[in-house]
Motif scaffolding. Structure first.
Motif, short mmCIF file in Angstrom:
data_model
loop_
_atom_site.label_atom_id
_atom_site.label_comp_id
_atom_site.label_asym_id
_atom_site.label_seq_id
_atom_site.Cartn_x
_atom_site.Cartn_y
_atom_site.Cartn_z
N LYS A 190 1.13 -1.10 0.32
CA LYS A 190 -0.51 0.26 -0.29
C LYS A 190 1.02 0.95 -0.63
N PRO A 191 0.68 2.35 -0.56
CA PRO A 191 1.01 3.71 -0.90
C PRO A 191 0.81 4.45 0.42
N ILE A 216 3.43 -4.70 4.23
CA ILE A 216 5.36 -3.30 3.23
C ILE A 216 4.08 -2.24 2.33
N LEU A 217 5.15 -1.03 3.11
CA LEU A 217 4.31 -0.08 2.04
C LEU A 217 5.35 0.35 1.41
N TYR A 218 5.20 1.21 0.54
CA TYR A 218 5.99 2.15 -0.66
C TYR A 218 5.75 3.84 0.08
N VAL A 219 6.55 5.02 0.06
CA VAL A 219 6.65 6.23 0.14
C VAL A 219 5.88 6.56 -1.15
N LYS A 238 6.15 17.02 -8.86
CA LYS A 238 4.82 16.23 -9.25
C LYS A 238 4.79 16.05 -7.68
N PRO A 239 2.99 16.40 -7.10
CA PRO A 239 2.97 15.91 -5.72
C PRO A 239 2.84 14.96 -5.72
N SER A 240 3.26 13.58 -4.10
CA SER A 240 3.20 12.97 -3.74
C SER A 240 2.42 11.68 -3.83
N ILE A 241 1.13 12.83 -4.18
CA ILE A 241 -0.28 11.61 -3.95
C ILE A 241 -0.62 11.57 -6.21
#
Length: 189
Positions: A2-3, A78-81, A113-116
């Motif tokens: 997940k992000p 596991i998360l991706y930033v 570019k924004p993180s979202i």
């Protein structure tokens, strides 16, 4: 996988291995006359969730129901930033740059570019969740402040309030002392 979003300052703290915890607002916020949550674990499946508890009836409400809120992330996940980023080449030959690094090559005029909007393929930081719990925001102690990537004496309340929309500050700001998820993590190589 997940992000998870972080602002540039917090990405830098993660890269420096200072930040190992994040706090995220629990929504919806319940009435003040209700008290507490509890983390429930299904021992057979390992599934975890938080449950709102009314002290008068030990978690069972007048209608016989319980209120369950699933945590946004689970232990082991596991998360991706997602962070502020830029791709200066084509999709076929991507070259990513990150605002937290301040290393954009001279002459590149691309916009950040924004993180979202960061896709998983552009991520460079992966974290494994090691613990999920709940607490009131103001229950943070010095160890918690340091795990958030700050120094003892830094104003966590100001950092928190900077992440809340101005229209929501009365409901979810530091002074409101909302319930939060406390998510601990480590690097996942």
């Amino acid at each position: 996988m997940k992000p998870i979003l972080f602002n540039t300052e917090m990405v830098r703290a993660i890269l420096e291995r200072k930040k190992t915890t994040t706090r995220r607002l629990i929504r919806p916020r319940y009435r003040e006359d209700e008290s507490g949550f509890q983390i429930c674990i299904n021992k057979a499946t390992g599934e975890r969730w938080a449950e709102k508890v009314n002290e008068d009836n030990c978690g069972v409400f007048e209608d016989g129901s319980t209120r369950q809120i699933n945590p946004p992330y689970c232990v082991g996940e596991i998360l991706y930033v997602r962070e502020t980023w830029m791709n200066v080449n084509t999709e076929e030959n991507p070259e990513y740059f990150y605002l937290a690094d301040d290393d954009l090559p001279a002459g590149v005029l691309e916009k950040w570019k924004p993180s979202i909007h960061m896709p998983k393929k552009a991520a460079r930081i992966f974290l494994r969740v090691t613990d999920v719990r709940i607490e009131r925001l103001q229950d943070i102690d010095d160890d918690g402040v340091m795990a958030e990537g700050l120094e003892i004496g830094d104003d966590f309340d100001e950092l928190w309030d900077s992440t809340i929309k101005p229209k929501d500050i009365k409901k979810y700001g530091w002074r409101a002392n909302p319930w939060v998820w406390v998510i601990e993590f480590e690097w996942s190589e």
